[in-house]
Scaffold this motif. Sequence first.
Motif, mmCIF file in Angstrom:
data_model
loop_
_atom_site.group_PDB
_atom_site.id
_atom_site.type_symbol
_atom_site.label_atom_id
_atom_site.label_comp_id
_atom_site.label_asym_id
_atom_site.label_seq_id
_atom_site.Cartn_x
_atom_site.Cartn_y
_atom_site.Cartn_z
ATOM 1 N N ASP A 102 -6.322 -35.871 -19.976
ATOM 2 C CA ASP A 102 -5.220 -36.767 -20.313
ATOM 3 C C ASP A 102 -5.668 -38.220 -20.214
ATOM 4 O O ASP A 102 -6.410 -38.595 -19.295
ATOM 5 C CB ASP A 102 -4.032 -36.534 -19.370
ATOM 6 C CG ASP A 102 -3.385 -35.181 -19.569
ATOM 7 O OD1 ASP A 102 -3.358 -34.698 -20.723
ATOM 8 O OD2 ASP A 102 -2.913 -34.582 -18.577
ATOM 9 N N ASP A 105 -0.466 -41.799 -20.411
ATOM 10 C CA ASP A 105 0.579 -41.152 -21.204
ATOM 11 C C ASP A 105 0.312 -41.279 -22.694
ATOM 12 O O ASP A 105 1.146 -40.914 -23.521
ATOM 13 C CB ASP A 105 1.951 -41.747 -20.873
ATOM 14 C CG ASP A 105 2.063 -43.215 -21.267
ATOM 15 O OD1 ASP A 105 1.017 -43.863 -21.535
ATOM 16 O OD2 ASP A 105 3.202 -43.737 -21.315
ATOM 17 N N GLY A 107 -2.157 -39.840 -24.633
ATOM 18 C CA GLY A 107 -2.511 -38.621 -25.340
ATOM 19 C C GLY A 107 -3.501 -37.808 -24.539
ATOM 20 O O GLY A 107 -3.760 -38.080 -23.354
ATOM 21 N N ARG A 108 -4.050 -36.809 -25.177
ATOM 22 C CA ARG A 108 -5.023 -35.930 -24.558
ATOM 23 C C ARG A 108 -6.202 -35.806 -25.516
ATOM 24 O O ARG A 108 -5.995 -35.713 -26.742
ATOM 25 C CB ARG A 108 -4.384 -34.557 -24.273
ATOM 26 C CG ARG A 108 -5.248 -33.587 -23.482
ATOM 27 C CD ARG A 108 -4.394 -32.402 -23.011
ATOM 28 N NE ARG A 108 -5.188 -31.334 -22.396
ATOM 29 C CZ ARG A 108 -5.616 -31.353 -21.143
ATOM 30 N NH1 ARG A 108 -5.349 -32.382 -20.364
ATOM 31 N NH2 ARG A 108 -6.313 -30.339 -20.658
ATOM 32 N N TRP A 123 -8.136 -36.004 -30.755
ATOM 33 C CA TRP A 123 -7.008 -36.693 -30.131
ATOM 34 C C TRP A 123 -5.701 -35.943 -30.372
ATOM 35 O O TRP A 123 -5.318 -35.684 -31.515
ATOM 36 C CB TRP A 123 -6.876 -38.098 -30.700
ATOM 37 C CG TRP A 123 -5.782 -38.915 -30.063
ATOM 38 C CD1 TRP A 123 -4.570 -39.241 -30.604
ATOM 39 C CD2 TRP A 123 -5.803 -39.514 -28.760
ATOM 40 N NE1 TRP A 123 -3.831 -39.988 -29.725
ATOM 41 C CE2 TRP A 123 -4.565 -40.179 -28.582
ATOM 42 C CE3 TRP A 123 -6.761 -39.545 -27.735
ATOM 43 C CZ2 TRP A 123 -4.263 -40.876 -27.416
ATOM 44 C CZ3 TRP A 123 -6.445 -40.233 -26.575
ATOM 45 C CH2 TRP A 123 -5.216 -40.884 -26.424
ATOM 46 N N ARG A 126 0.368 -38.515 -27.901
ATOM 47 C CA ARG A 126 1.615 -38.569 -27.148
ATOM 48 C C ARG A 126 2.226 -39.949 -27.400
ATOM 49 O O ARG A 126 2.778 -40.196 -28.458
ATOM 50 C CB ARG A 126 1.370 -38.282 -25.669
ATOM 51 C CG ARG A 126 1.002 -36.801 -25.430
ATOM 52 C CD ARG A 126 0.595 -36.495 -24.011
ATOM 53 N NE ARG A 126 0.246 -35.084 -23.859
ATOM 54 C CZ ARG A 126 -0.464 -34.581 -22.874
ATOM 55 N NH1 ARG A 126 -0.918 -35.379 -21.904
ATOM 56 N NH2 ARG A 126 -0.745 -33.289 -22.810
#
Length: 266
Positions: A102, A105, A107-108, A123, A126
Amino acid sequence: MPVRTTPWPEGTPCWVDCQVDDPVKESEFYSDLFGWTIEDGGDDSGGYLMGRKGANTIAGIGPKPRAGTPSVWTTYFAADDVDAIAEKVGAAGGQVVMPPFDVLDAGRMLLGTDTVGAVFAVWQARAHSGAAVYNEHGAYCWNELHTRQLDAAKRFYAETFGFTYTDVGDGESMIYSMFSTRGGEQPAGGMNDDTVMPGEPMPSYWLTWFQFDDVDAGVARAAELGATIPMPATDSPVGRMAMVMAPQGELFGLIDTTVTVGEMPQ
């Protein structure tokens, strides 16, 4: 001005960033060349900077993960589920260099290498969907793989992202494949067979192209700012283009897609 505010379809090149020794210093180069404003990501970002046009994100500039590694631009591919893509990377014969993690906040993501040795990132959006500005002056407009193992690369990305291909070129002076994402109707990027290129072989790599409305002026300004020009401005059927090596060593392309000369080799 095209602006995207939602996640990109899976497999689309959705973001680019460069990893350099001194992000702040290199951000001055890109700010001058492309007219970006630079935003500091804050204490939690690890020195990561964002290039913006107005309120819209264009690209990132960050520190190298390890000292002594080359300065590079990295292409990120969008994913609906980055953990699922990680499994596909391994199954297709690639390597997951940095397993999914992560990023606050935003994205991952993961970092991987394909079967021909080119580095790429994945990617899962989020809060950060990726590039909001694209296909205009100072923003990325095309991403292409350079390799001497084109068939192997095509198999890897077809198995990992479901790419389909349209081959162009005459098979001698130009061997090139444009890829489309699963269900996509328009090409999302390309792959160039470097076996037809002169000079010493280079390792496989993903190249980022930025739209620049006057390539000759861009080349001149980049040189004034300390860059070198491994490929001077040249006309082509897809645009007037040049390749630039920034002051800290990362390679990228400039192209004006509105200035075309000649026809694609058949």
